[in-house]
Design an enzyme around this catalytic site. Sequence first.
Site, PDB file in Angstrom:
ATOM      1  N   HIS A  23      -7.770  -6.913   1.580  1.00 39.35           N
ATOM      2  CA  HIS A  23      -8.605  -6.594   2.753  1.00 39.35           C
ATOM      3  C   HIS A  23      -9.380  -5.292   2.591  1.00 39.35           C
ATOM      4  O   HIS A  23      -9.603  -4.559   3.564  1.00 39.35           O
ATOM      5  CB  HIS A  23      -7.750  -6.553   4.023  1.00 39.35           C
ATOM      6  CG  HIS A  23      -8.551  -6.876   5.267  1.00 39.35           C
ATOM      7  ND1 HIS A  23      -8.074  -6.681   6.534  1.00 39.35           N
ATOM      8  CD2 HIS A  23      -9.816  -7.370   5.410  1.00 39.35           C
ATOM      9  CE1 HIS A  23      -8.984  -7.049   7.421  1.00 39.35           C
ATOM     10  NE2 HIS A  23     -10.053  -7.471   6.752  1.00 39.35           N
ATOM     11  N   CYS A  79      -6.120  -2.630   9.986  1.00 36.71           N
ATOM     12  CA  CYS A  79      -5.726  -2.939   8.606  1.00 36.71           C
ATOM     13  C   CYS A  79      -6.570  -2.222   7.551  1.00 36.71           C
ATOM     14  O   CYS A  79      -6.043  -1.486   6.710  1.00 36.71           O
ATOM     15  CB  CYS A  79      -5.810  -4.447   8.360  1.00 36.71           C
ATOM     16  SG  CYS A  79      -4.874  -5.452   9.525  1.00 36.71           S
TER      17      CYS A  79
END
Length: 585
Positions: A144, A83
């Site tokens: 993130h 990610c």
Amino acid sequence: ASFPPLCFRSPLVTPLIFGLLLQAPFTQPSTITQPNFVLLLADDLGIGDVGCYGNDTIRTPNIDRLAKEGVKLTQHLAAAPLCTPSRAAFLTGRYPLRSGMDAINDYGVIFWNAGSGGLPPNETTFAKILQRQGYSTGLIGKWHLGVNCESRNDHCHHPLKHGFDYFYGMPFTLISDCQPTETPEMDRAFRRKLWLSTQVIGLVTLTAVLGRLSGLISVRGKTLTCLAAFSLLFFMSWFSSYGFVRYWNCIMMRNHGITEQPMVTDRTTSLILRESISFIERNKHKPFLLFLSFLHSHTPLLTTEKFLGRSRHGLYGDNVEEMDWMVGQVLDAIDKEGLEDTTLVYFASDHGGWLERQEGERQLGGWNGIYKGGKAMGGWEGGIRVPGIFRWPGVLPAGTVIDEPTSLMDIYPTVVQLAGGAVPQDRVIDGRDLLPLLRGAEAHSEHEFLFHYCGVHLHAVRWHQKDTGAVWKAHYVTPIFSPPGAGACYDRGFCPCFGEGVTHHEPPLLFELSQDPSEANPLSADTEPLFDTVIRKIGRAVEEHRRTLTPVPEQLSVSNVVWKPWLQPCCGTFPFCWCDKEGDN
């Protein structure tokens, strides 16, 4: 003598002109100044999970509708199989190691909201350029990419520092710890390493103290203080990974303010959808960029009751079908406001599905179709080949399928140039403008070589030989599947990028993807006459690529990843962090 206008001199000309006027022209991009952009990015979705990419058991009619009304890319590639680095590459148009967002260690992503690593402030995202071009820019959903650097409120890595006018969502990522009913997911290996590090630093500190007291070792007081501080920090980080994760990491923010700590997962999906549609409605009279970064389909697979039990693939399938419904709601909002012809919609996933994510008989990760490997595998296609769909009615030809190598990094120059901005000239941009390829003006992708990293370790290289159509791929490093032949690292939970869990290949494993997309039959000098030529060509490309790399601070180093109490976002007085500003409280 005077003559009548030419159009009246022939009876054939008048109907011809009327016919041309009545014909619906294929709109030139130049006639639409500053289109809107709606970028839809799924989380951990496998390319095999979507109907238009071959899945006939999970229902994704709205994503399929995008492909039918637009352009589908069949060789769309993430720049990283995890990610954090993949999203950094997406936003900057650069391989993540150029910004320090790839790891030299096992910590391949950001582990805490209270870590100090993140997308560096000196990186220029496409949102920042569009902001300068007068766009309203919004990020809804997952970030993130870090929050703070030195203090709890400096927000140096926050979306609002990277070109977004508005942010609503998770600064971190979904983990099972966010769902009280689920088994905690916080990386057990990470916890073990934290405890080992705590013990080692504690032992060094104790040895230094005893050595100084006994006079056997000359140690300065300042050194002892630093060692003691590090020991305490690592101990607190290890201790916080038990029970506190939900409060530290599972939070929702609106701009700089925390709205839920911990997040109330039962309403997360409806709030994200509401915020996305509201952003479109608020900005319909001016150009806007909406980056809807889904929390679907990452574990713990937050799924509303309406979709539970609907699919043939358990909770994971339910979650994907709910995300598809959300895509449909966003498309309906665009159509309702009459924006469909002035809005470029893009759908993709940040990387491949997580094969190893299982609980007993339940498969909680995605499926990558015919492609080998999955999430965390930087070389195998299953970790990096993702859905890629564009829709722009009147500009992009509907129902088009393109089998050319393209990258999530290509969104950067494509969006920037369509918005009238300029791609930065003071740094290497690895993405390429996709518009000529998407419109059919060019037959081939501009990418000749693409480099596939796992952390900072180069695992594979792709060479698109445009004159023959061949797509060669050389693997220098591959993970060792466990158990052997299983197709993933089920014994570990993740495949490693380096160390004892990988195999180095000399000569490299070579595949021709246009003939063998599943990477099942490696070629050799005995079976492929061009083997040595291809390996040499790719080797020279690697050398040239490495000459473009410059040292940068490592954002995912141990010191940046570790939890720091003074950086912890807190709604309240630390450590008593709790609030619910979305509910009745």
